[in-house]
Design a protein around this motif. Sequence first.
Motif, short mmCIF file in Angstrom:
data_model
loop_
_atom_site.label_atom_id
_atom_site.label_comp_id
_atom_site.label_asym_id
_atom_site.label_seq_id
_atom_site.Cartn_x
_atom_site.Cartn_y
_atom_site.Cartn_z
N HIS A 290 92.29 63.26 49.34
CA HIS A 290 93.16 64.16 48.59
C HIS A 290 92.31 65.30 48.04
N ASP A 291 92.95 66.47 47.88
CA ASP A 291 92.15 67.65 47.58
C ASP A 291 93.06 68.75 47.05
N ARG A 292 92.46 69.69 46.35
CA ARG A 292 93.13 70.92 45.93
C ARG A 292 92.36 72.08 46.60
N PRO A 293 92.76 72.44 47.81
CA PRO A 293 91.97 73.43 48.57
C PRO A 293 91.89 74.81 47.93
N THR A 294 92.94 75.20 47.20
CA THR A 294 93.06 76.56 46.66
C THR A 294 92.70 77.58 47.74
N LEU A 295 91.69 78.44 47.50
CA LEU A 295 91.39 79.50 48.46
C LEU A 295 90.21 79.18 49.39
N THR A 296 89.72 77.96 49.35
CA THR A 296 88.54 77.65 50.17
C THR A 296 88.73 77.91 51.66
N PRO A 297 89.93 77.72 52.25
CA PRO A 297 90.07 78.00 53.69
C PRO A 297 89.87 79.46 54.06
N VAL A 298 89.95 80.36 53.07
CA VAL A 298 89.82 81.79 53.34
C VAL A 298 88.43 82.14 53.87
N ARG A 299 87.43 81.33 53.54
CA ARG A 299 86.07 81.60 54.00
C ARG A 299 86.00 81.74 55.52
N THR A 300 86.78 80.94 56.23
CA THR A 300 86.69 80.93 57.68
C THR A 300 87.94 81.45 58.37
N LEU A 301 89.03 81.66 57.62
CA LEU A 301 90.26 82.18 58.22
C LEU A 301 91.00 83.00 57.17
N SER A 302 90.80 84.31 57.22
CA SER A 302 91.41 85.20 56.24
C SER A 302 92.54 85.99 56.89
N HIS A 303 93.38 86.58 56.05
CA HIS A 303 94.53 87.34 56.54
C HIS A 303 94.16 88.79 56.82
N THR A 304 94.79 89.33 57.84
CA THR A 304 94.68 90.75 58.16
C THR A 304 96.08 91.32 58.24
N LEU A 305 96.41 92.21 57.32
CA LEU A 305 97.75 92.79 57.24
C LEU A 305 97.79 94.11 57.99
N VAL A 306 99.00 94.60 58.25
CA VAL A 306 99.14 95.88 58.94
C VAL A 306 98.62 97.03 58.10
N LEU A 347 82.41 74.08 35.53
CA LEU A 347 83.67 74.79 35.69
C LEU A 347 83.45 76.14 36.34
N TYR A 348 82.44 76.85 35.91
CA TYR A 348 82.19 78.17 36.46
C TYR A 348 81.85 78.09 37.94
N GLN A 349 81.10 77.07 38.34
CA GLN A 349 80.76 76.91 39.74
C GLN A 349 82.00 76.59 40.57
N VAL A 350 82.88 75.74 40.03
CA VAL A 350 84.10 75.39 40.74
C VAL A 350 85.02 76.60 40.88
N LEU A 351 85.13 77.41 39.82
CA LEU A 351 85.95 78.61 39.90
C LEU A 351 85.43 79.55 40.99
N ALA A 352 84.11 79.67 41.08
CA ALA A 352 83.52 80.52 42.12
C ALA A 352 83.79 79.94 43.50
N ASP A 353 83.61 78.62 43.65
CA ASP A 353 83.75 77.98 44.96
C ASP A 353 85.20 77.96 45.43
N GLN A 354 86.15 77.79 44.51
CA GLN A 354 87.54 77.63 44.90
C GLN A 354 88.31 78.94 44.97
N ALA A 355 87.82 79.98 44.31
CA ALA A 355 88.60 81.22 44.26
C ALA A 355 87.77 82.49 44.26
N PHE A 356 86.85 82.62 43.33
CA PHE A 356 86.26 83.93 43.08
C PHE A 356 85.23 84.36 44.11
N PHE A 357 84.84 83.48 45.04
CA PHE A 357 84.01 83.91 46.15
C PHE A 357 84.70 85.00 46.96
#
Length: 642
Positions: A290-306, A347-357
């Motif tokens: 079980h996990d709370r991925p938040t934005l971690t998948p963005v590192r390897t698959l990000s969105h590209t909009l028009v 907490l600061y490291q988790v915030l960086a790893d899950q979102a602010f990177f």
Amino acid sequence: MPTIRTLVKYLTPAAAVLALLTTAPAAAAAVPEPVAAKTLPQATAAAADTWQPPLSTQGRYIVDARGNRFRLKSANWDGAQGSWTGSGSITDPANHHAGQDSYGIPLGLDRAPLPELLADFHELGINSIRLPFSNEMIHATAPVPDVAVAANPQLRGRTPLQTYDAVVAALTQDGFAVILNNHTNTSRWCCGIDGNERWNSSQSTQQWTDDWVFMARRYATDSRVVGADLYNEVRRDVLDDPNWGAGDAHDWYAAAQQAADRILTEANPNLLIVIEGINWTGVPVDGLPHDRPTLTPVRTLSHTLVDAHKLVYSAHFYGYTGPHHSGATGIGETHDARYQDLTRDQLYQVLADQAFFVTTEGQHYTAPVWISEFGIGANETGTAARTWFGNITDYFADHDADFAYWPLVGWEGHDDWALLRYDTAGRRYGILDQGDWRGTAWSHLMTSPTRTGTITPVPVWRMLTTDHGDQVQSLRVRAAGGDWDSGAYKAACPDGLRLIGLSHTSGRGLCTDTSAGDLRAAGNAQTVVTDERHVPAGGDWASGYTKLQCPAGQFLIGYSRRDDRMSAALCAPGRTPLGATGRTVWFDRSDNRPADLAGGDFAYGAYKGQCSADEYAAGIAFTTRVGSAAGPAALLCSPLKP
């Protein structure tokens, strides 16, 4: 949402099935017409001239039409997404979150006139409102009861959507930026096993995107409606997890990409597109994944909009949840740490790893990050929870973060989380009172140093992917016919960007405007290259390989593939003369990218080739020899200037 402090967030499968048996009332099919703006109450537009819509992005920052930083200092004005908890009579306020029956409209309209509410919002110092709604609200045709708008009698007889219209108009006329937030499918309170787990839990993806097009069009003439927050807290239901890129019916990455595309091309090209990470996967039981991925998948698959300047990512953080903790107590509770159990440094490291990177400049995923929900109760006495609130607001202040507190409005004696609470006589209580312990942290957050003024443009980097189909993100290519290689998976850079990198396998590409800005000449001229006819005599830059080379004066903006084999290259003419010489960048046996690795790892796990910032890609080489991968093997990289 802070529901799970009092409700079980992730039930055991047996209990969850029982929970799903109770559903929200079905929505009516008809859609009411919008209320004319001239009939709405007018508020003082004190802040209307401090920023100029529309908003867009520049690297990690949101900017206004003048190019000036616009920091989202926001709060969530909830209610229109629904408040019924899903059990008992929907007409009994006791069966609504915190005993507050919102009647499917923003809370507080029964207790204070709109101008007073807006004046209180200004006193808080916020400049923007995240305004949740449900898909059920859009289609409801019954007017809200008079009691729901007792303090705003001019709204009597309106449907929930027409009341929402009135709130939007009042906010924007008073200078606030409004971000529309599709919070739920039904009008049940979120966020557990409630039929709102995914954008398509209680409806089809087609209906969901249709509703978004409808809402974006509805407010398209109101320039201070600045964003579309696509869906709230995507999470597991009883049986299945959402995913990020699997290409199935639960693929949140693909659904968000689809909705963004339709909103920007069919409804309102000026809107920011806000995409929240995945809130929860797995079963919250010790010993099971079980996990709370938040934005971690963005590192390897990000969105590209028009539009490469419209993407904003978002995440939610509450002290009682955690990186691997559902936030539940009792059923669904594990022995994982909650965010409030972490030290300040942890907490600061988790915030960086899950979102602010994501705010790191120069990456394919670089975008502003909006923490669109965080909050805590005024009656909270726990030392760990209070410390967490101080720590996270310090982090937001220190990192100049965009944020939105949950919630903005509540009833006095009911929801102590609200920044502002109103009693039945309309008297205000809350964080502006001296006795509210949250005031110190809030004041620090609102008054901390922040970057202002003009944001200098930075190079844009965007990923292309053909994992499960086309990703043609150029409107000019679409206008020229779109399907330039029928039957193949196609990818094209957004307008203003050029193709600068490719992967040997996986079908990924990298686009940028670095060094040259928009390189393309006016008009929609383009060349589809499927053979070596444009390779000049004596110009065999990849001997023994098939070379798809652009005509002289043109550069690569896209490519196509059939299975793993290269199919075609897409080229466009340059607006200025381009260098004609070139060098071969091989990448079929290892990475071959500039030393600075600009743009980041756009094809994780695959070999990649990339031209330098002062070059453009003029050709792709590949081979079909037995035993060799048929994907791109080399790029022809030529200087931008003759």
